[in-house]
Each structure stands twice: as structure tokens, then as C-alpha cells.
Design a protein around this motif. Sequence first.
Motif, short mmCIF file in Angstrom:
data_model
loop_
_atom_site.label_atom_id
_atom_site.label_comp_id
_atom_site.label_asym_id
_atom_site.label_seq_id
_atom_site.Cartn_x
_atom_site.Cartn_y
_atom_site.Cartn_z
N ARG A 74 4.62 0.96 -8.94
CA ARG A 74 3.97 2.01 -8.55
C ARG A 74 3.53 3.30 -9.55
O ARG A 74 2.81 3.26 -10.25
CB ARG A 74 4.07 2.87 -7.03
CG ARG A 74 3.90 1.59 -6.08
CD ARG A 74 4.38 2.20 -4.46
NE ARG A 74 4.53 1.23 -3.84
CZ ARG A 74 5.63 0.24 -3.46
NH1 ARG A 74 6.60 1.63 -3.79
NH2 ARG A 74 5.93 -0.02 -2.53
N TRP A 153 -8.56 8.25 4.47
CA TRP A 153 -8.36 7.57 3.04
C TRP A 153 -6.48 7.76 2.55
O TRP A 153 -6.62 6.16 2.58
CB TRP A 153 -9.10 9.04 2.35
CG TRP A 153 -10.23 9.28 2.64
CD1 TRP A 153 -10.70 10.12 3.57
CD2 TRP A 153 -11.57 8.39 1.99
NE1 TRP A 153 -12.76 10.53 3.21
CE2 TRP A 153 -12.84 8.88 2.59
CE3 TRP A 153 -11.47 7.47 1.16
CZ2 TRP A 153 -13.99 7.95 2.22
CZ3 TRP A 153 -12.54 6.51 0.82
CH2 TRP A 153 -13.57 7.21 1.16
N ASP A 156 -4.72 5.13 4.09
CA ASP A 156 -5.07 3.53 4.05
C ASP A 156 -4.05 3.46 2.91
O ASP A 156 -4.51 3.28 1.96
CB ASP A 156 -6.77 2.79 4.26
CG ASP A 156 -6.43 1.99 2.93
OD1 ASP A 156 -5.67 1.24 2.67
OD2 ASP A 156 -7.27 1.78 3.66
N ALA A 157 -3.32 2.61 2.83
CA ALA A 157 -1.99 2.29 1.90
C ALA A 157 -2.59 1.05 0.20
O ALA A 157 -2.28 1.89 -0.46
CB ALA A 157 -0.96 0.80 2.69
N ASN A 158 -4.03 1.02 0.81
CA ASN A 158 -4.71 0.63 -1.09
C ASN A 158 -5.09 1.82 -1.36
O ASN A 158 -5.88 1.36 -2.07
CB ASN A 158 -5.73 -0.67 -0.25
CG ASN A 158 -5.19 -1.60 0.21
OD1 ASN A 158 -4.40 -2.38 -0.31
ND2 ASN A 158 -5.40 -2.60 1.62
N ARG A 159 -5.66 2.69 -0.28
CA ARG A 159 -6.42 3.28 -0.68
C ARG A 159 -5.39 4.63 -1.50
O ARG A 159 -5.54 6.11 -2.35
CB ARG A 159 -7.08 4.67 -0.04
CG ARG A 159 -8.99 3.32 0.07
CD ARG A 159 -9.57 4.04 0.45
NE ARG A 159 -10.77 3.33 1.41
CZ ARG A 159 -10.88 3.24 2.69
NH1 ARG A 159 -10.44 3.22 2.89
NH2 ARG A 159 -11.90 2.09 2.83
N THR A 160 -4.27 4.75 -1.35
CA THR A 160 -3.34 5.49 -1.31
C THR A 160 -2.86 5.76 -3.00
O THR A 160 -3.37 7.22 -3.31
CB THR A 160 -1.59 5.50 -0.94
OG1 THR A 160 -2.80 5.87 0.60
CG2 THR A 160 -0.97 7.02 -0.48
N ALA A 247 3.85 2.97 0.07
CA ALA A 247 2.58 2.66 -0.37
C ALA A 247 2.62 3.75 -1.77
O ALA A 247 2.08 3.09 -2.89
CB ALA A 247 1.24 3.19 0.60
N SER A 248 3.09 4.59 -1.16
CA SER A 248 3.04 6.13 -2.80
C SER A 248 4.18 6.22 -2.92
O SER A 248 5.23 7.39 -4.08
CB SER A 248 2.01 7.38 -2.31
OG SER A 248 2.95 7.43 -0.97
#
Lengths: 294, 358, 306
Positions: A74, A153, A156-160, A247-248
Motif C-alpha cells: 500500500r 468516499w 470505500d476501500a477501493n477509493r481510500t 485499506a489505508s
Amino acid sequence: MAIRAVSHDERSAFGLLAGLVAVLMAVTAFPILYSLWISLFAVNLRRPLRMPFVGLDNYIAVLSSPAFWESAGRTALFSAMAVAAVLVIATLVAVLLDQEFPGRRVLSACLLIPWAIPSVANGLMWKWIYDANYGALNGLLLQLGFINSAMIWLGDANRTLPLIANAFIWKEVPLAAILLLVTLKSIPSDLYAAAAVDGAPAFRRFVAITLPALRPGFLLVALYEAMMAIRHFDLFFLLTEGGPGGASDVVAWRIYVETFRNLSFGTGAAMSYILALATLLMSYALIRSMAEKL
Amino acid sequence: MARIRFQSVTKRYANGATAVAGLDLDIADQEFLVLLGPSGCGKSTTLNMIAGLEEISEGVLLFDDQIVNNVPAHKRDVAMVFQSYALYPHMTVFENIAFGLRMRRVGEADLRMRVMQAADKLEITHLLERRPSQLSGGQRQRVALGRAMVREPAVFLMDEPLSNLDASLRISMRAQIRHLHTQMRSTFVYVTHDQAEALTLADRIVVMKDGTIQQIGTPDEIYESPTNVFVASFLGSPTINLLEGALERENGAACFKRGTLTIPLPALQGGARNIVLGLRPEDVGTPGDGPQLHGVVDTAMPSGADQFLGVLVDDAMLFLRVGKDVRVRAGEAISFGLNPERLHVFDRETGRSLRGAA
Amino acid sequence: MIVPRPIGPRVVRAAILAAASVLLLAYVLAPVAWLLSSSLQTEREIVSIPPHWIPDHPTAQNFRAIFATGLGLAQPSPNGADPASGGFIPSVAGNLLPAMGNSFIVATAVVILNLLIGVPAAYAIAKIRFRGRGVALYAILATRVIPDIALVVPFFLVVRKLGLLDNLASLIITYLAITVPFSVFVLASFFEQMPDDLDRAARVDGCSRLQVLLRVFLPLARPALVAISLFAFLASWNEFLLALMFTQTAASQTLPIIVAGITSDFTVSFSFLNAAGVLAVLPPVALAVIFERYIVSGLTAGAVKG
């Protein structure tokens, strides 16, 4: 007549440097060595009396943990997005500010605003913009008709990661643009004149002269921004705390959690060391690869 | 007042380069000494060692009888004029000149008087309230001189002080500096790469090359009896003509041979060897009793008072100065008389002069 | 630099430049403008959908609350009061002004120490040839590669051992690590541009090294001094990570820490949140815009060598 071991000049120099040496020793060299030492022990503040020497166990534990490698991935993704975007946007900004036009001075003064803003305020600002209920991003996109209903926003794990990167990029573009502008200014104007006389259109001149001449600037900016991105912590703390669902969860965040939430200072220090060495290797590789192309 | 002595002084830089090697030099009190040489010869380093701006790696530097190796610049009684003038941009001319006195705690009244006197002598009184950025090159030069002058130092150092001036100003400043020296009764050490400047100003000239002294002497000695090819060619404008050839003995008398050219060198001792013959452009006369030189005029260039001829002698091009009355054209044959006394002879291997003991 | 453009009408160029300028200005200013706009809205207005880009009835009530509680002229609203009722003052409001004071103390102290330590060191590095000069330069460069997060663990342990947790001194000392090397760098490259002869002239004129620095170089270095003071001030004012680790109570917490706390506090209204943000943003932005020239030249000097 013997020559003195330390000359008069050197004595003055050492006197003038004393403060700097003290600072570098106390707040840089010592902590670095101390953290190396700590990383060899199983230090846990929950068990302050026991501090067994474990050698490289902390490093092995970190490096053999799949979660750490996911975090590293990441960090790499975040840094790559950030550096690439900063380079592109800053180049455009630098080229714009390289032109003479009324209002240029005002523009370049305003450009410093994101650079000067505290990262905490930057985090607060973007968190509010990204707010799923009342945020400006949803408001704007709804008003413009790009979306039909409010989006979540940061949640959402895909947008983080891209959204955090966006906040990071916004703050980093000014410095990068200033550095690139310096490089641009150093291009002799007769190069452009010669190309113009040869009938090269503006875009060709940009590709043939400007971009190659910017290479040293690109190297500098890429190096600096990569270092900043890899170590970046503030936005991850302020916007998502590693979430949603990890996610982040980047390396810098992981160091913080390991050290100050799990109170496992040994592994935290080991991770810090790995991060510092990775930064060093990355800088070296970047300098080598860019220098070859020069 | 100060006598300055270098005793086997060597200056090495941290990178291992040697700027000055084994320097021995005795500068008399109130002498005007010029250090002359090409850039990188060590002349500025020598000057800086006197000033205390560069440390001495080996050897001893004495002011009178005191070793000053470890006396820092600000504690030496030395003033210096720099090529770049190095005026303090944030101070007025007055403050620039007064600065050295202030640092030495000279009283305000005395200080004012000395600054005004110096300004008066240099005719810069009307500039005292200006800043260096508002002055012309010549004016800055005067301020720099004034700044050094007011100090009334025992040692007055100048590092190419005239190099940034235009030609006419340079000539008039030479006279002024010479005048300053007679008034100040300080020891002057002056660095330049300009041989004309050295010849006009110096009591003695030190010619340096690659960190070593090539020759020390009065301007006349240096010009008339150079000890080696380097000194001979560094002084004089246009430069001395150098002809490579052989020293041979015919009937016991030495002579210079090169192709068809034969020039007798009566006073010369020593056996046959390869030599270099030096002929200054002005050392030719009308053909007379002595040895002669025959050649063909290649170019003729009038230059005001006289003219320069490029003359092809044998296969060598010589550059000679003759009076304007000599009317020649390119392609014409020409002959000159030579005075063997004024010919310079050097060993081709060592470059050293073969004249007398020198 | 002027790019000669023999082809293409001027009008097109002007239009492109104008469009690009507007775009850039919007990109840079829009988020900040929204922060400011939000801070001036009432709690009722700020939750309207779509957002009111410009407040209908701009109010300074948040700022009034911050100053009133900060100066002890008002008390926060009692627990359980309704934030939307108007006139609601969150309990953290009173911490903002003291935190600003802490930030100011820390930043000022760091600036002073940077000048005291950085100026002599930069002069020595730029103008004196001494053994170890190369090492000093590399050491300074190397500090820039070390991530600040790698220093956190050892710093924390030392600060704790010295009993300096929750003490402004811990921030002042550790901020030197992130500011001094850069200050030395910028100053040294500035001093290096000044002619060596100036240094030599002053020494021959009777100045010791320290006097050369104080009487000749310092007066000439004003732009660089302004630049490094600003950098040190802004870096200290903005620093978050170390302050987060070392401070625990309002006695030592700096503005970023209090603001971060408000950000994650769900009881604080959005408009108040933005007002706190504006408070944190205002001083550094004002400094940056006023001293833009110095900052740009300082950054440039630091970069050219870095």
C-alpha cells in the motif's frame, strides 16, 4: 617549528560548528543508534521490567509477516500514485508560471498556500470535503449531475488510497512546481529561439527542449516526493486511521500502531529501520536510474 | 615597519596539491616587492600566507624577528587590496574605509580625520556617503586603496589590484600606487600576472612558476639577465624570440648553429650541446661589424611609435621591432645587426641560462 | 524567460494562459475557500444539501466562541445541549487559544535556536576549510533521508526517561532535528554565493571569524535569515507526529493536536471544526503569502544543492 595538529582556522570552525554537532548528535545520531539497539530487544511497555535480547528476531518477525508486506504494498502504491501525479501537475504549473503574463505574481503567491497549510488542517479540510453526508465533493458532483446519490468516499476501500493521495498531492504540488520552475528558468532562451527559427511548433519545442532539460528537476522532485510519501503519516491518521478494513494501513501507520497502541517498541523500531533502509535504497536506485538517462 | 622572511615555506592543500614548495624569500622593510607569474604559480598563495589568510604547512614565516605562522589575519598589522575590491556592500564608502580602524578601536575623532585625509588624497571625498554599488570600477578601486591606506599598516598587500580596470586607468593608477609607496613607508607586496606592471612598480621582482621561485632581482636584472627560458619568455612584449639549435665550437670559439644560420657567441663557456637562443624583438640594429641575421619579411605591422616585423629566418619566424624609418614590404629580403652581448643562451634540456654564473 | 513565438496569434496564447491560470487558482484556492466558507456558517446551514457554497448569513460565532472561552470570558455549553440550537460552544473550544500560544512558543523557540545554531555552522561550512568539512556536509544531507517516523520510538523513550513528556521542551528539542539541517543547508548555500574576498577583506581588516560573521555576513544575509526563520517557524507550527507522541494534556498540546482531536470528535459541529481549521491555517498562510519572495528563493537555494 612544529605544525600544530589543529590549526587556528580549524579551531574557529569547530567552535562555530559546536551547536550543530551537538544537535546532530543528540537528536539524530543518538536516536538512530538507540533505535537500532531497541530493535534488537523485545521491548514491550506492557512488561517494562523484562527486556530480553532477541537479536534479529524483531526483523524476522516483521519481514515474515504477510500483513507487513501488504502494508508495504500500500505504501508503494500510494507513493507511486502521489509521485506520478505530483510530477505531472507540477510540470504543468511550472510551465504556466514560466510564462510572462499579468497576474503571474499573484498566482505564484497563492500557490504557496497549500504548501504552508499544516497537514492537520489539510486532513481536516479534505475529510470535510470527502464527508459522505454533507461533503463538498458529493455536493458538487450531485449539483453537476455526475452522480445521482451521495457516495461514501473514504469509506470505500477501493477509493481510500487515491483520495488520501489526492490530499497529499494537493499539498505537495507547490513545492514541486517551484523546484521545476527553477530548472525551467535555467534553460537558455536561445535554445528556444533557435528551435523557433527552425520552425518547430510550440508542442515540439516542449518535447524536444523543455522535457529533457527538466530531467534534473524531475529527479530532484521525484526523490523528494517519494521520500515524503513513503514516510507520510498525518493524513492516514486524520482521514482513516488505517481503515476501512485496513485499506489505508500503510507502513507508517503500522509503525504507529505497533509502537503506541500495541506498545511493542522493539518491532516498531525494527519496522522504522526497515522503512529508513528502504527509503535509502529507493533514493539510491532512483538516482542511479535517472542519472543514467541524463 | 616590517621585514618579511619566508624560510623553506611549503603550502599544501587538503587535496594534496602543493601550491608553494620550499619558498625562501627575504623582503626588506619598506621594499616594493612584486610577485609575478602565470595563474596557479603560487603568487597569490604566498601573498595570502603573509596576510594570514592561508595557513603554512611547513616552514617558518617571520615578521621582523617574530614567527607569525600561527598569528591569525586579524592580529597581523597587514592591509590588503583585492582584485575584486571586496568592498562591504552594506556600508557607505566612509564606513568601508573606517571599518578597519573601528575594529582596532581607533577613537572617533582620529578615525574621522584619517578617513577624510585618505579620501582627500584619493579624491573620493564626494563619494563618502555612497554605497559601493553606486560607484564605477575606478572609484571602487580607490575606495579599496583608501580602506588599506588609513590603516597605515606595516605591510601593504595587493592582489592584482588593477586587473579589473580599463587600460588607461591602469596606467595612471600605477603611478598613484608608486606614489603611495613612497609616502607610506610600508613594506609593499604586490601580486600580478602583468609583466609591464611588475617592471614599472617593483624594487624587486620575484618570478614564480609551479609554486617555486624562478628568479629574484631588480626589474633590470630580471629583464636583462633571465636565469631561464621561462623568465625570459614571461617578461617582454612582444615575447622574446626563441630559436632552438646547437652550441658548437669552431676554432675554439663558441657559436650557435641552426640550419644555415650561424651566430658567434664569443663569451660563452662550455662544450657542445643543444641550446635555445633568445633574442628580444628590440635587440636588433642596422647591419654593422658584428654578426648578422638575414631573412625575408613576412609581415610588417606598424604600431604607433615603431613597427613590428615578422621575419622568416631560415625556417623560423622571428618577431622584431624596428624603427618606422625601415621601409620594407612583405617578401623583401632584410638584414639585421646583432649584439652578441644581448643574446640570451639557454640549455635546451634544463632551460637554464648559460650566461656567466647566472 | 521569454519564449519567442513567431507563430500563433497572441489572442490564443492569452486565452490559454487565462484559462490555465483560472484553473490553477481554482485548484489551489477552492478547498481553502470551502474551509473558510464552512467556518462562517451556522450548524443548521452547514448540513444543508446541496451545500451552500457561500453562506447565506455569514456568522463569526465560532470564532467568537473560541476567543471568548480561550480568554475565560465564556464557558462551554453544558453536556447534553443540542449543538444545532445555536450558540453552542463545544468543550474543547477553550483549548484552542492556549494551544495556539503553545504552538507560538514552540515555533519561536525553534526559530531562535535555529538561528543561534545554524548561522555559525553555515558560515563555517561555507567559508572555512577544515578537516571534516565533507563529513559535516554528508551528515547534514543524510538527515534528510531519515524518515521522522523512524525517530519517534527512540525520541519517545528518551523524552519519557528525561521526564519531559507533556512538556514543550521536548517539542522544541526534537523539532531541531527536522529544522536545523535544512536551515544550515539553505544558509550555507547563501553564504557560499558571497565572495570569499569579502571574508578575507574583513579578516585582514581586523575581524575574528565570529566578527566577520556578525559584522559583514549577517547584515548581508537578511533574505536568507528571513527564509530560514520562516521555514523553521512553519515546520514547527505545522508539525503533528512528534507532538502527538509527546504531549498529553492541554498544558503542552499544540494547535495541530487540538485540531486533530476536534476532527475526530463527533460531538463537535462541522462549522466549528472548520473554524478551528481556519485558525490553524491562517498564521502560516499569512506568513507564506507575505514573504513569498523569501520563501521561494530559500527553497530554491536549499534545492539546488540538495
